[in-house]
Structure formats: structure tokens, C-alpha cells
Design a protein around this motif. Sequence first.
Motif, PDB file in Angstrom:
ATOM      1  N   PHE A   1       0.838  -1.203   0.000  1.00 40.65           N
ATOM      2  CA  PHE A   1       0.000   0.000   0.000  1.00 40.65           C
ATOM      3  C   PHE A   1       0.874   1.253   0.000  1.00 40.65           C
ATOM      4  O   PHE A   1       0.627   2.200  -0.749  1.00 40.65           O
ATOM      5  CB  PHE A   1      -0.909  -0.027   1.233  1.00 40.65           C
ATOM      6  CG  PHE A   1      -1.777   1.185   1.380  1.00 40.65           C
ATOM      7  CD1 PHE A   1      -2.943   1.311   0.635  1.00 40.65           C
ATOM      8  CD2 PHE A   1      -1.435   2.203   2.267  1.00 40.65           C
ATOM      9  CE1 PHE A   1      -3.759   2.437   0.772  1.00 40.65           C
ATOM     10  CE2 PHE A   1      -2.238   3.324   2.420  1.00 40.65           C
ATOM     11  CZ  PHE A   1      -3.406   3.444   1.662  1.00 40.65           C
ATOM     12  N   LYS A   2       1.892   1.271   0.833  1.00 39.75           N
ATOM     13  CA  LYS A   2       2.786   2.427   0.908  1.00 39.75           C
ATOM     14  C   LYS A   2       3.471   2.686  -0.436  1.00 39.75           C
ATOM     15  O   LYS A   2       3.579   3.829  -0.883  1.00 39.75           O
ATOM     16  CB  LYS A   2       3.865   2.193   1.973  1.00 39.75           C
ATOM     17  CG  LYS A   2       3.375   2.226   3.406  1.00 39.75           C
ATOM     18  CD  LYS A   2       4.560   1.962   4.330  1.00 39.75           C
ATOM     19  CE  LYS A   2       4.141   1.939   5.790  1.00 39.75           C
ATOM     20  NZ  LYS A   2       5.308   1.668   6.674  1.00 39.75           N
ATOM     21  N   ALA A   3       3.941   1.617  -1.054  1.00 39.73           N
ATOM     22  CA  ALA A   3       4.751   1.757  -2.266  1.00 39.73           C
ATOM     23  C   ALA A   3       3.940   2.056  -3.511  1.00 39.73           C
ATOM     24  O   ALA A   3       4.436   2.688  -4.441  1.00 39.73           O
ATOM     25  CB  ALA A   3       5.575   0.475  -2.483  1.00 39.73           C
ATOM     26  N   GLU A   4       2.678   1.606  -3.537  1.00 40.79           N
ATOM     27  CA  GLU A   4       1.916   1.703  -4.783  1.00 40.79           C
ATOM     28  C   GLU A   4       0.686   2.598  -4.710  1.00 40.79           C
ATOM     29  O   GLU A   4       0.214   3.091  -5.743  1.00 40.79           O
ATOM     30  CB  GLU A   4       1.488   0.301  -5.231  1.00 40.79           C
ATOM     31  CG  GLU A   4       2.666  -0.600  -5.574  1.00 40.79           C
ATOM     32  CD  GLU A   4       2.234  -1.938  -6.129  1.00 40.79           C
ATOM     33  OE1 GLU A   4       1.033  -2.257  -6.061  1.00 40.79           O
ATOM     34  OE2 GLU A   4       3.100  -2.674  -6.627  1.00 40.79           O
ATOM     35  N   THR A   5       0.139   2.819  -3.529  1.00 38.09           N
ATOM     36  CA  THR A   5      -1.134   3.542  -3.418  1.00 38.09           C
ATOM     37  C   THR A   5      -1.034   4.825  -2.616  1.00 38.09           C
ATOM     38  O   THR A   5      -1.671   5.824  -2.960  1.00 38.09           O
ATOM     39  CB  THR A   5      -2.204   2.631  -2.786  1.00 38.09           C
ATOM     40  OG1 THR A   5      -2.247   1.391  -3.501  1.00 38.09           O
ATOM     41  CG2 THR A   5      -3.580   3.278  -2.847  1.00 38.09           C
ATOM     42  N   SER A   6      -0.247   4.831  -1.552  1.00 31.98           N
ATOM     43  CA  SER A   6      -0.191   5.998  -0.670  1.00 31.98           C
ATOM     44  C   SER A   6       0.913   6.963  -1.095  1.00 31.98           C
ATOM     45  O   SER A   6       1.852   7.254  -0.345  1.00 31.98           O
ATOM     46  CB  SER A   6       0.012   5.565   0.780  1.00 31.98           C
ATOM     47  OG  SER A   6      -0.149   6.665   1.643  1.00 31.98           O
ATOM     48  N   LEU A   7       0.791   7.459  -2.316  1.00 28.08           N
ATOM     49  CA  LEU A   7       1.763   8.398  -2.855  1.00 28.08           C
ATOM     50  C   LEU A   7       1.148   9.165  -4.023  1.00 28.08           C
ATOM     51  O   LEU A   7       0.098   8.796  -4.538  1.00 28.08           O
ATOM     52  CB  LEU A   7       3.039   7.671  -3.306  1.00 28.08           C
ATOM     53  CG  LEU A   7       2.924   6.374  -4.114  1.00 28.08           C
ATOM     54  CD1 LEU A   7       2.427   6.623  -5.519  1.00 28.08           C
ATOM     55  CD2 LEU A   7       4.247   5.647  -4.159  1.00 28.08           C
ATOM     56  N   VAL A   8       1.810  10.226  -4.413  1.00 29.01           N
ATOM     57  CA  VAL A   8       1.395  10.983  -5.594  1.00 29.01           C
ATOM     58  C   VAL A   8       1.989  10.297  -6.809  1.00 29.01           C
ATOM     59  O   VAL A   8       3.209  10.120  -6.907  1.00 29.01           O
ATOM     60  CB  VAL A   8       1.878  12.441  -5.520  1.00 29.01           C
ATOM     61  CG1 VAL A   8       1.484  13.193  -6.798  1.00 29.01           C
ATOM     62  CG2 VAL A   8       1.305  13.129  -4.294  1.00 29.01           C
ATOM     63  N   ASP A   9       1.134   9.877  -7.727  1.00 25.41           N
ATOM     64  CA  ASP A   9       1.588   9.170  -8.920  1.00 25.41           C
ATOM     65  C   ASP A   9       2.234  10.160  -9.892  1.00 25.41           C
ATOM     66  O   ASP A   9       1.626  11.159 -10.267  1.00 25.41           O
ATOM     67  CB  ASP A   9       0.384   8.481  -9.579  1.00 25.41           C
ATOM     68  CG  ASP A   9       0.802   7.621 -10.749  1.00 25.41           C
ATOM     69  OD1 ASP A   9       1.905   7.057 -10.710  1.00 25.41           O
ATOM     70  OD2 ASP A   9       0.025   7.513 -11.713  1.00 25.41           O
ATOM     71  N   GLN A  10       3.468   9.877 -10.283  1.00 24.55           N
ATOM     72  CA  GLN A  10       4.189  10.734 -11.220  1.00 24.55           C
ATOM     73  C   GLN A  10       4.756   9.898 -12.359  1.00 24.55           C
ATOM     74  O   GLN A  10       5.219   8.781 -12.139  1.00 24.55           O
ATOM     75  CB  GLN A  10       5.355  11.461 -10.532  1.00 24.55           C
ATOM     76  CG  GLN A  10       4.942  12.436  -9.462  1.00 24.55           C
ATOM     77  CD  GLN A  10       6.136  13.217  -8.961  1.00 24.55           C
ATOM     78  OE1 GLN A  10       6.546  14.201  -9.547  1.00 24.55           O
ATOM     79  NE2 GLN A  10       6.698  12.771  -7.851  1.00 24.55           N
ATOM     80  N   GLU A  11       4.741  10.451 -13.543  1.00 22.32           N
ATOM     81  CA  GLU A  11       5.278   9.740 -14.696  1.00 22.32           C
ATOM     82  C   GLU A  11       5.889  10.735 -15.668  1.00 22.32           C
ATOM     83  O   GLU A  11       5.347  11.815 -15.892  1.00 22.32           O
ATOM     84  CB  GLU A  11       4.178   8.944 -15.395  1.00 22.32           C
ATOM     85  CG  GLU A  11       4.664   8.138 -16.599  1.00 22.32           C
ATOM     86  CD  GLU A  11       3.548   7.348 -17.249  1.00 22.32           C
ATOM     87  OE1 GLU A  11       3.342   6.191 -16.870  1.00 22.32           O
ATOM     88  OE2 GLU A  11       2.886   7.908 -18.136  1.00 22.32           O
ATOM     89  N   LEU A  12       7.028  10.359 -16.225  1.00 21.31           N
ATOM     90  CA  LEU A  12       7.696  11.183 -17.230  1.00 21.31           C
ATOM     91  C   LEU A  12       7.853  10.363 -18.496  1.00 21.31           C
ATOM     92  O   LEU A  12       8.334   9.225 -18.458  1.00 21.31           O
ATOM     93  CB  LEU A  12       9.071  11.630 -16.729  1.00 21.31           C
ATOM     94  CG  LEU A  12       9.932  12.401 -17.739  1.00 21.31           C
ATOM     95  CD1 LEU A  12       9.291  13.742 -18.079  1.00 21.31           C
ATOM     96  CD2 LEU A  12      11.349  12.591 -17.206  1.00 21.31           C
TER      97      LEU A  12
END
Length: 323
Positions: free
Chosen positions: A257-268
Motif C-alpha cells: 500500500f505504501k509503495a503503490e497507493t499511498s503516494l502521488v503518482d508521477q510519470e515522465l
Amino acid sequence: MIVTKMMIGKKGSYKNVTNLVQKTTITGRRGDAPRTLSATLVDSGLFPRANIANSGEGEQVFFYYNKKEIFRGLLMTDSRSNKRILTIKAYDNCIYLCNNKGNFSFKNQTATEIFKYCLNKLGLPLGEAVNTGHVIGELIKKNTTYWDVIQDALSQTYYTTGVRYYVSSEKGKIYLRKRQEQKSMPILSLKSNIQTYSMSRSIYKTRTRLTLTTSKNVKKGSFINSALEAKIGEFADIQSVDEDITQTELNLKINTFKAETSLVDQELSVTALGDMRCISGKCAYVDISAIGAKRIMYIEEDTHTFGDGYHKMDLKLSYEKTK
């Protein structure tokens, strides 16, 4: 000067079809297998169309870039049209991990041991396998692919240790490597090779809280990302778990959950001049001051396109912290 070469055939008998090739694309993505090659060839009369490629004959496709082999794989699709165009698609030998299923039961084994077992079971050549260290108590899978078993083992290892590993095929051998910074890495910059770029951020799928409960509504564990919640507000998720879930399994779910869901998704995403060092699983130093990107990023997906004297690449890169 860019020089490419393509060979198609089997058992030591190969045709050099380089002069027939219009366009070649090689693609890979972290977590997916295998790398693929797609190409368009013109029927010039040099070879009868039926003899250029036949996916039912176990033929191999080799592709070379400046005399270096960068792809070797099984020809799996060939199609022709009245326009005298031949299109082919080949997959490296990780395809055998994807297209074979079995039943699996592992106890107290590392992802390295599981990886080696899968290759040995299918008779696939091992290149090298790093020691992942973490011992997985139990991993049981029924009617699933060898690739899914390996990825499950690597995922469990990552969520416990924070270290990622990836599988790749090179010159017919399959490797298990640790994802880490290279001593020498390519630089992606608007001043030198980047042609276009786009960066996106999203909190649409972000959750700041997780509660783990049983079917009887007994709370087994929880997590709150207080720092992020203070910025964007509360977004809560509830997940069901078994009554007899272990603490290790609870920690695994929370870490996921911490690594995949509880964060702001960013992509370049960038399009740049081609560099074969830029492939999925490896990293590059990105220098785009307009979006505040001056850092090392991992390559999540790569597409390399070769045509008449040109080589370009389309990359997707992650903001995940290096380790």
C-alpha cells in the motif's frame, strides 16, 4: 552512422534480410515478458515471400545494431498482404515463461531459487542470477504461468526488503538482476538528445489510509500517511484479509500500500535520439530544468525504433527513489 542487420532462420541456416527491412521496433516494459521485435519488410523478389519467414517452423530472428546483437527471439507471427508487405513479430525466450502453465508449491525458498527452478523445469538457459536473500515462507500457485510465479516471488521480496529485481534475456540466456544505479549511465537532456517530453502527476488513485479487516469486521492492521493526508485530505481504503493472516503477511500488504497507493503518482515520458543503454530495468540521469527534473530515474518502459538511418526511442520513467 547507424548500421543495422536482421537475420531470420534456424539451425545455423539464416537469411540476411536487412535490405528488405523498412522499419524495426523493439519494445520492453518492467514486469512484463518478453521483449518483442516488430518489423515491416518489403517483398523485393530477392526471396519468394513464402520463404522469407514462417512462424510455424521455429525460426529465430536476430537483430544487430552497429554490429552488436540487441535482440534474439522466436518468430511467432508473420503476415502478408497484396501490397507485397511482410510484417513479423518475434519474442525473446522469456516467452516460454509466459506461455507455459503449471502448479507450484514452494516453502522457505528465495526468489532466486524459484527463478532457477522455473528455468530448469522448462529447459531454459540460465545466464546469471543474483542472490535475492529474502526467504519466502510459502508460495503456492495453481494453474498459473511460470512468469507469474517468478513475479510474485520478486514482488514479495521487494515489499519486504525494498529492493527490486528484474528478469531479462540476452543472447539466448535469461538473467535475474538487481535493479540499481549503473556506474555509467546515459544522460537525457533537452540540450543533447530529448526531442519531446511530458510529465504528469495525479492523486486520483491515491489513498492516505488503509484498514485491514476480516469478514467478521475484526481489525487486523492499519496505516495512515499523516504527512500526505495533511496536504491533500483523507482518502481511505479498506481491504479484507483472512482470519489467520500472519504478521508477515500484514506487513507485506501495508508495504504494498505504501509503495503503490499511498503516494502521488508521477510519470515522465520522453522521445529522444536512440541509445541502446536505455532499456527497461536500467536507469538514466534526466536533466529537464523546466519541470525540476535533475535526478536519476528508472526506465519503466522503452520502445526503440529503427528506420532508414535513424534510431529514436520513447521512454517512460519513474520517480521512484533509487536504492
